[in-house]
Design a protein around this motif. Structure first.
Motif, PDB file in Angstrom:
ATOM      1  N   ARG A  84       0.859  -1.195   0.000  1.00  0.00           N
ATOM      2  CA  ARG A  84       0.000   0.000   0.000  1.00  0.00           C
ATOM      3  C   ARG A  84       0.887   1.234   0.000  1.00  0.00           C
ATOM      4  N   PHE A  85       0.363   2.286  -0.610  1.00  0.00           N
ATOM      5  CA  PHE A  85       1.105   3.546  -0.662  1.00  0.00           C
ATOM      6  C   PHE A  85       0.159   4.683  -1.031  1.00  0.00           C
ATOM      7  N   GLY A  86       0.509   5.871  -0.598  1.00  0.00           N
ATOM      8  CA  GLY A  86      -0.230   7.076  -0.966  1.00  0.00           C
ATOM      9  C   GLY A  86       0.435   7.743  -2.155  1.00  0.00           C
ATOM     10  N   TRP A  87      -0.310   8.602  -2.810  1.00  0.00           N
ATOM     11  CA  TRP A  87       0.197   9.318  -3.974  1.00  0.00           C
ATOM     12  C   TRP A  87      -0.544  10.651  -4.116  1.00  0.00           C
ATOM     13  N   GLU A  88       0.034  11.536  -4.909  1.00  0.00           N
ATOM     14  CA  GLU A  88      -0.651  12.778  -5.270  1.00  0.00           C
ATOM     15  C   GLU A  88      -0.331  13.114  -6.716  1.00  0.00           C
ATOM     16  N   LEU A  89      -1.234  13.849  -7.327  1.00  0.00           N
ATOM     17  CA  LEU A  89      -1.083  14.299  -8.705  1.00  0.00           C
ATOM     18  C   LEU A  89      -0.670  15.768  -8.641  1.00  0.00           C
ATOM     19  N   VAL A  90       0.563  16.045  -9.085  1.00  0.00           N
ATOM     20  CA  VAL A  90       1.176  17.353  -8.878  1.00  0.00           C
ATOM     21  C   VAL A  90       1.310  18.097 -10.202  1.00  0.00           C
ATOM     22  N   ASP A  91       0.911  19.369 -10.190  1.00  0.00           N
ATOM     23  CA  ASP A  91       1.085  20.251 -11.338  1.00  0.00           C
ATOM     24  C   ASP A  91       2.550  20.677 -11.371  1.00  0.00           C
ATOM     25  N   GLU A  92       3.266  20.304 -12.433  1.00  0.00           N
ATOM     26  CA  GLU A  92       4.689  20.645 -12.517  1.00  0.00           C
ATOM     27  C   GLU A  92       4.918  22.146 -12.621  1.00  0.00           C
ATOM     28  N   ALA A  93       3.929  22.894 -13.094  1.00  0.00           N
ATOM     29  CA  ALA A  93       4.090  24.334 -13.248  1.00  0.00           C
ATOM     30  C   ALA A  93       4.059  25.078 -11.915  1.00  0.00           C
ATOM     31  N   ASP A  94       3.121  24.727 -11.036  1.00  0.00           N
ATOM     32  CA  ASP A  94       2.989  25.496  -9.792  1.00  0.00           C
ATOM     33  C   ASP A  94       3.105  24.663  -8.509  1.00  0.00           C
ATOM     34  N   GLY A  95       3.272  23.355  -8.639  1.00  0.00           N
ATOM     35  CA  GLY A  95       3.448  22.500  -7.468  1.00  0.00           C
ATOM     36  C   GLY A  95       2.178  22.144  -6.728  1.00  0.00           C
ATOM     37  N   SER A  96       1.025  22.615  -7.217  1.00  0.00           N
ATOM     38  CA  SER A  96      -0.229  22.272  -6.549  1.00  0.00           C
ATOM     39  C   SER A  96      -0.546  20.797  -6.778  1.00  0.00           C
ATOM     40  N   ALA A  97      -1.303  20.223  -5.855  1.00  0.00           N
ATOM     41  CA  ALA A  97      -1.664  18.798  -5.954  1.00  0.00           C
ATOM     42  C   ALA A  97      -3.153  18.659  -5.700  1.00  0.00           C
ATOM     43  N   PRO A  98      -3.971  18.869  -6.747  1.00  0.00           N
ATOM     44  CA  PRO A  98      -5.422  18.839  -6.553  1.00  0.00           C
ATOM     45  C   PRO A  98      -6.012  17.446  -6.326  1.00  0.00           C
ATOM     46  N   VAL A  99      -5.250  16.392  -6.650  1.00  0.00           N
ATOM     47  CA  VAL A  99      -5.751  15.030  -6.505  1.00  0.00           C
ATOM     48  C   VAL A  99      -4.747  14.228  -5.681  1.00  0.00           C
ATOM     49  N   ALA A 100      -5.271  13.454  -4.731  1.00  0.00           N
ATOM     50  CA  ALA A 100      -4.430  12.567  -3.929  1.00  0.00           C
ATOM     51  C   ALA A 100      -5.221  11.319  -3.619  1.00  0.00           C
ATOM     52  N   GLY A 101      -4.502  10.237  -3.383  1.00  0.00           N
ATOM     53  CA  GLY A 101      -5.190   8.991  -3.078  1.00  0.00           C
ATOM     54  C   GLY A 101      -4.286   7.992  -2.408  1.00  0.00           C
ATOM     55  N   PHE A 102      -4.799   6.786  -2.319  1.00  0.00           N
ATOM     56  CA  PHE A 102      -4.148   5.695  -1.617  1.00  0.00           C
ATOM     57  C   PHE A 102      -4.451   4.421  -2.385  1.00  0.00           C
ATOM     58  N   ASP A 103      -3.432   3.640  -2.690  1.00  0.00           N
ATOM     59  CA  ASP A 103      -3.632   2.417  -3.453  1.00  0.00           C
ATOM     60  C   ASP A 103      -3.149   1.201  -2.682  1.00  0.00           C
ATOM     61  N   VAL A 104      -3.860   0.112  -2.863  1.00  0.00           N
ATOM     62  CA  VAL A 104      -3.474  -1.188  -2.335  1.00  0.00           C
ATOM     63  C   VAL A 104      -3.281  -2.088  -3.551  1.00  0.00           C
ATOM     64  N   VAL A 105      -2.108  -2.725  -3.644  1.00  0.00           N
ATOM     65  CA  VAL A 105      -1.813  -3.572  -4.793  1.00  0.00           C
ATOM     66  C   VAL A 105      -1.471  -4.986  -4.338  1.00  0.00           C
ATOM     67  N   THR A 106      -1.888  -5.945  -5.140  1.00  0.00           N
ATOM     68  CA  THR A 106      -1.448  -7.321  -4.919  1.00  0.00           C
ATOM     69  C   THR A 106      -0.496  -7.677  -6.045  1.00  0.00           C
ATOM     70  N   LEU A 107       0.521  -8.448  -5.699  1.00  0.00           N
ATOM     71  CA  LEU A 107       1.592  -8.771  -6.631  1.00  0.00           C
ATOM     72  C   LEU A 107       1.619 -10.255  -6.960  1.00  0.00           C
ATOM     73  N   ASP A 108       2.107 -10.565  -8.152  1.00  0.00           N
ATOM     74  CA  ASP A 108       2.309 -11.965  -8.515  1.00  0.00           C
ATOM     75  C   ASP A 108       3.698 -12.400  -8.047  1.00  0.00           C
ATOM     76  N   ALA A 109       4.078 -13.623  -8.343  1.00  0.00           N
ATOM     77  CA  ALA A 109       5.362 -14.176  -7.887  1.00  0.00           C
ATOM     78  C   ALA A 109       6.561 -13.408  -8.447  1.00  0.00           C
ATOM     79  N   GLU A 110       6.390 -12.766  -9.606  1.00  0.00           N
ATOM     80  CA  GLU A 110       7.474 -11.978 -10.214  1.00  0.00           C
ATOM     81  C   GLU A 110       7.482 -10.532  -9.751  1.00  0.00           C
ATOM     82  N   GLY A 111       6.567 -10.170  -8.863  1.00  0.00           N
ATOM     83  CA  GLY A 111       6.513  -8.803  -8.362  1.00  0.00           C
ATOM     84  C   GLY A 111       5.732  -7.848  -9.229  1.00  0.00           C
TER      85      GLY A 111
END
Length: 127
Positions: A84-111
């Motif tokens: 699991r990890f958090g993330w944000e969507l950042v505007d490269e021009a001004d550094g604002s981050a209007p969208v953020a979230g949290f994801d949970v991922v399941t992995l296979d044997a190869e990652g």
């Protein structure tokens, strides 16, 4: 946290590489490196399977938010085949981050990602 931290961090790094790829060929390759062939992505706005479906969701996000990049928020945590990890969507021009979230991922044997369950914590107000 698990002793397999590198496995989870590597999976998350590939995930962000895919989400930040804007060139169609680079996006295709990044999705193939990060996701299993039948891997899925589900969040409140999308529910897709396979490399083409995942790439289409990522491309649509870049169309909606041109000039933005996905960045991790905090550390990657995991156990067994789940991370699991958090993330944000950042505007490269001004550094604002209007969208953020949290994801949970399941992995296979190869990652590679078998499934992403995404949650949106911050979204822009509807206009």
């Amino acid at each position: 946290m698990s002793v397999n931290t590198d496995r989870y961090e590597t999976a998350a790094a590939r995930y962000f590489e895919a989400w930040n790829a804007t060139d169609p060929e680079a996006l295709r390759k990044a999705v193939a490196a990060a996701w299993a062939a039948d891997g899925g992505y589900t969040d409140p706005l999308a529910d897709v399977r396979g490399h083409e479906g995942v790439a289409a969701v990522i491309a649509a996000a870049h169309e909606q938010f041109p000039g933005f990049v996905f960045r991790p928020l905090g550390a990657v945590d995991g156990h067994h085949d789940t991370a699991r990890f958090g993330w944000e969507l950042v505007d490269e021009a001004d550094g604002s981050a209007p969208v953020a979230g949290f994801d949970v991922v399941t992995l296979d044997a190869e990652g590679r990602i078998r499934q992403v369950l995404g949650f949106l914590d911050r979204v822009p107000a509807a206009s």
